[in-house]
Design a protein around this motif. Structure first.
Motif, mmCIF file in Angstrom:
data_model
loop_
_atom_site.group_PDB
_atom_site.id
_atom_site.type_symbol
_atom_site.label_atom_id
_atom_site.label_comp_id
_atom_site.label_asym_id
_atom_site.label_seq_id
_atom_site.Cartn_x
_atom_site.Cartn_y
_atom_site.Cartn_z
ATOM 1 N N ILE A 1 4.152 14.687 -6.618
ATOM 2 C CA ILE A 1 3.036 15.311 -5.913
ATOM 3 C C ILE A 1 2.169 14.158 -5.433
ATOM 4 C CG2 ILE A 1 1.184 17.047 -6.057
ATOM 5 C CD1 ILE A 1 3.932 18.101 -6.999
ATOM 6 N N ALA A 2 2.173 13.929 -4.123
ATOM 7 C CA ALA A 2 1.463 12.753 -3.610
ATOM 8 C C ALA A 2 0.463 13.141 -2.532
ATOM 9 C CB ALA A 2 2.457 11.734 -3.056
ATOM 10 N N GLU A 3 -0.462 12.233 -2.332
ATOM 11 C CA GLU A 3 -1.428 12.384 -1.259
ATOM 12 C C GLU A 3 -0.670 12.367 0.073
ATOM 13 O OE1 GLU A 3 -4.894 9.395 -0.043
ATOM 14 O OE2 GLU A 3 -4.400 9.424 -2.187
ATOM 15 N N GLY A 4 -0.931 13.332 0.938
ATOM 16 C CA GLY A 4 -0.287 13.335 2.251
ATOM 17 C C GLY A 4 -1.071 12.463 3.215
ATOM 18 N N VAL A 5 -0.386 11.897 4.204
ATOM 19 C CA VAL A 5 -1.095 11.038 5.157
ATOM 20 C C VAL A 5 -0.790 11.480 6.583
ATOM 21 C CG1 VAL A 5 -1.211 9.003 3.683
ATOM 22 C CG2 VAL A 5 0.830 9.386 5.074
ATOM 23 N N ASP A 6 -1.700 11.156 7.494
ATOM 24 C CA ASP A 6 -1.417 11.392 8.912
ATOM 25 C C ASP A 6 -0.574 10.237 9.414
ATOM 26 O OD1 ASP A 6 -2.770 13.747 9.119
ATOM 27 O OD2 ASP A 6 -4.695 12.770 9.540
ATOM 28 N N ILE A 7 0.427 10.569 10.207
ATOM 29 C CA ILE A 7 1.362 9.542 10.664
ATOM 30 C C ILE A 7 1.204 9.299 12.160
ATOM 31 C CG2 ILE A 7 3.809 8.958 10.935
ATOM 32 C CD1 ILE A 7 4.417 10.576 8.434
ATOM 33 N N ASP A 8 1.086 8.025 12.518
ATOM 34 C CA ASP A 8 1.113 7.673 13.928
ATOM 35 C C ASP A 8 2.556 7.346 14.310
ATOM 36 O OD1 ASP A 8 0.446 7.003 16.494
ATOM 37 O OD2 ASP A 8 -0.334 5.015 16.000
ATOM 38 N N ARG A 9 3.141 6.326 13.641
ATOM 39 C CA ARG A 9 4.535 5.953 13.925
ATOM 40 C C ARG A 9 5.303 5.775 12.624
ATOM 41 N NH1 ARG A 9 4.924 0.923 17.776
ATOM 42 N NH2 ARG A 9 7.073 1.644 17.834
ATOM 43 N N GLU A 10 6.628 6.006 12.689
ATOM 44 C CA GLU A 10 7.496 5.823 11.519
ATOM 45 C C GLU A 10 8.480 4.685 11.787
ATOM 46 O OE1 GLU A 10 9.257 9.256 9.679
ATOM 47 O OE2 GLU A 10 7.687 10.614 10.382
ATOM 48 N N PHE A 11 8.542 3.740 10.856
ATOM 49 C CA PHE A 11 9.455 2.602 10.949
ATOM 50 C C PHE A 11 10.462 2.651 9.805
ATOM 51 C CE2 PHE A 11 5.508 1.486 12.907
ATOM 52 C CZ PHE A 11 5.845 0.716 14.009
ATOM 53 N N TYR A 12 11.541 1.933 9.976
ATOM 54 C CA TYR A 12 12.528 1.770 8.903
ATOM 55 C C TYR A 12 12.492 0.318 8.462
ATOM 56 C CZ TYR A 12 16.992 1.538 6.463
ATOM 57 O OH TYR A 12 17.954 1.357 5.500
ATOM 58 N N LEU A 13 12.499 0.087 7.156
ATOM 59 C CA LEU A 13 12.500 -1.283 6.635
ATOM 60 C C LEU A 13 13.342 -1.328 5.371
ATOM 61 C CD1 LEU A 13 11.238 -4.144 6.875
ATOM 62 C CD2 LEU A 13 9.421 -3.342 5.361
ATOM 63 N N ALA A 14 14.310 -2.231 5.337
ATOM 64 C CA ALA A 14 15.149 -2.330 4.137
ATOM 65 C C ALA A 14 15.684 -3.740 3.973
ATOM 66 C CB ALA A 14 16.325 -1.355 4.232
ATOM 67 N N SER B 1 0.834 -1.208 0.000
ATOM 68 C CA SER B 1 0.000 0.000 0.000
ATOM 69 C C SER B 1 0.865 1.252 0.000
ATOM 70 C CB SER B 1 -0.893 0.035 1.238
ATOM 71 O OG SER B 1 -1.716 -1.109 1.262
ATOM 72 N N VAL B 2 0.628 2.096 -1.004
ATOM 73 C CA VAL B 2 1.383 3.339 -1.169
ATOM 74 C C VAL B 2 0.380 4.438 -1.493
ATOM 75 C CG1 VAL B 2 3.201 4.492 -2.512
ATOM 76 C CG2 VAL B 2 3.284 2.012 -2.219
ATOM 77 N N PRO B 3 0.457 5.608 -0.834
ATOM 78 C CA PRO B 3 -0.463 6.688 -1.202
ATOM 79 C C PRO B 3 -0.265 7.091 -2.673
ATOM 80 C CG PRO B 3 0.724 7.211 0.835
ATOM 81 C CD PRO B 3 1.362 5.987 0.262
#
Ligand code: GDP
Ligand code: MN
Length: 397
Positions: A101-114, A18-20
């Motif tokens: 130019i993308a849809e902005g989202v409200d953020i609860d938490r930010e994770f790193y994944l790679a 899922s990507v905005p």
């Protein structure tokens, strides 16, 4: 080969992550049109993001959240007319030609994944952190325990139980656990199927609970991919994403002529055959107090065309104050190489000192050719061995 975020987001989306929604634009007018479409479609927040092959955009002011078309226009104008200087670009910064130019989202938490290759363990490794976002480098430095690593089996890849365990350890809750684990598995499939060397989502975020999604959603809002150049022949779709504007022009030119060239910061241009010899040449230049301006391997054959092209590329760098040619004639005879050097040196025209060291098959004949050409190439000096050559070029610059 690197690609842009908007291209990486498309790959993620195609893989089921899922990507905005968003659109890449190259002008302020198109940015305004894209933002208008987003806001007319019901969005209350949009994000304008510079598309360049460097990170640190957030801190550099090249990721901007906007609430109106006017704010979007202002952000787009700023980004398309200013160079972006971030911790990853060097002081000169980068030109910005494309925006997302993308849809902005409200953020609860930010994770790193790679996912990347862990060369020490000889495995692909999933790397994750519950402290993702723009400070991830600082987290890795000051709190390395907050970075979790999961080595992936070379054949089985990332296994579902590993993904679920990691999602749980990262603190995903309820329905988010399966969503996050699903994203990890999809990223692992994508990494393998595209021959990537890096696939990174930073940040992977959770949204706050809302009526439509009582458990929040897990979304990828950034995407960074690097692919193995040696595998691009079997990924035409990815190869087509190449953006020459983001690469060093000399490196592209060298690549087109089958030369391996890497631009460096010094002032001694190097023309060498063989990657190992090129590395030793750079080492010995440094040993004698000089700084190489480039790594250049003309390959085993070292034809006159390749040598001419190589000289032109080296001399197109204004920083180059001297050139060291270091060629070993193995299968290729030195006299042929000497003729190629003389022919191309005459064609290109040398103003800076040129030090030539040849060794190997037919070297005596080669030395005679160089000796005879000295009057035509006045800045040329010959050297007897590698140390002698390095000393001479360092002294000359
Ligand atoms: P980078 O700095 O080049 O890695 O750019 P990112 O795309 O990761 O954006 C940097 C930061 O901007 C993120 O870590 C978020 O904190 C913030 N950001 C980006 N997009 C959004 C968004 O849609 N909504 C909100 N609230 N913040 C965002
Ligand atoms: Mn990011």
């Amino acid at each position: 080969m690197k690609i842009h975020e908007y291209q990486g987001r498309q790959l993620l989306k195609d893989a089921g992550v899922s990507v905005p929604g968003g659109r890449m634009v190259e002008s302020v007018d198109d940015a305004v049109a894209a933002a208008t479409e987003l806001f007319d479609g019901g969005a209350t927040l949009a994000v304008i993001k510079a598309q360049v092959h460097a990170g640190g955009r957030g801190k550099a002011g090249f990721v901007k959240l906007v609430k109106t078309v006017d704010e979007a226009k202002e952000a787009a104008e700023f980004m398309l007319t200013n160079r972006m200087v971030s911790v990853q670009t060097g002081p000169d910064g980068l030109d910005v030609n494309r925006l997302l130019i993308a849809e902005g989202v409200d953020i609860d938490r930010e994770f790193y994944l790679a996912i990347t290759v862990d060369r020490a363990k000889n495995t692909n490794t999933l790397i994750a952190s519950a402290e993702g976002g723009v400070e991830i480098e600082a987290v890795a430095e000051s709190n390395p325990d907050a970075i979790l690593k999961v080595p992936m089996h070379p054949i089985r890849g990332l296994e579902p139980f590993q993904a679920r365990e990691l999602a749980f350890n990262l603190g995903f809750k309820g329905k988010q656990i399966n969503q996050a684990a699903g994203i990890m598995l999809k990223l692992a499939d994508l990494f393998r199927s595209t021959d990537a060397s890096l696939a990174e989502i930073n940040p992977l975020i959770t949204t706050p609970p809302c009526d439509k999604h009582p458990d929040g959603q897990v979304l990828a809002i950034d995407a960074k991919f690097t692919f193995d150049d040696n595998a691009l022949f079997r990924h035409k779709d990815i190869a087509a994403m190449f953006d020459p504007a983001e690469e060093n022009a000399s490196e592209i030119r060298a690549n087109e002529h089958g030369l391996s060239y890497v631009a460096l910061d010094g002032n001694i241009g190097c023309l060498v055959n063989g990657a190992g010899l090129a590395m030793s040449t750079m080492d010995i230049i440094k040993l004698h107090g000089g700084e190489p301006a480039n790594f250049l391997d003309v390959g085993g054959s070292a034809t006159e065309e390749a040598v001419t092209e190589a000289f032109e590329i080296i001399l197109s760098d204004d920083a180059v104050k001297g050139v060291l040619v270091n060629i070993f004639g193995g299968i290729m005879e030195c006299d042929k190489i000497a003729r190629a050097i003389v022919g191309s040196a005459k064609e290109v025209g040398f103003k800076v000192p040129l030090v030539v060291r040849l060794e190997g098959t037919n070297v005596a004949a080669a030395r005679t050719i160089l000796e005879d050409a000295k009057s035509e190439i006045p800045t040329m000096v010959t050297a007897t061995d590698l140390s002698d050559a390095a000393k001479k070029v360092c002294a000359a610059v």
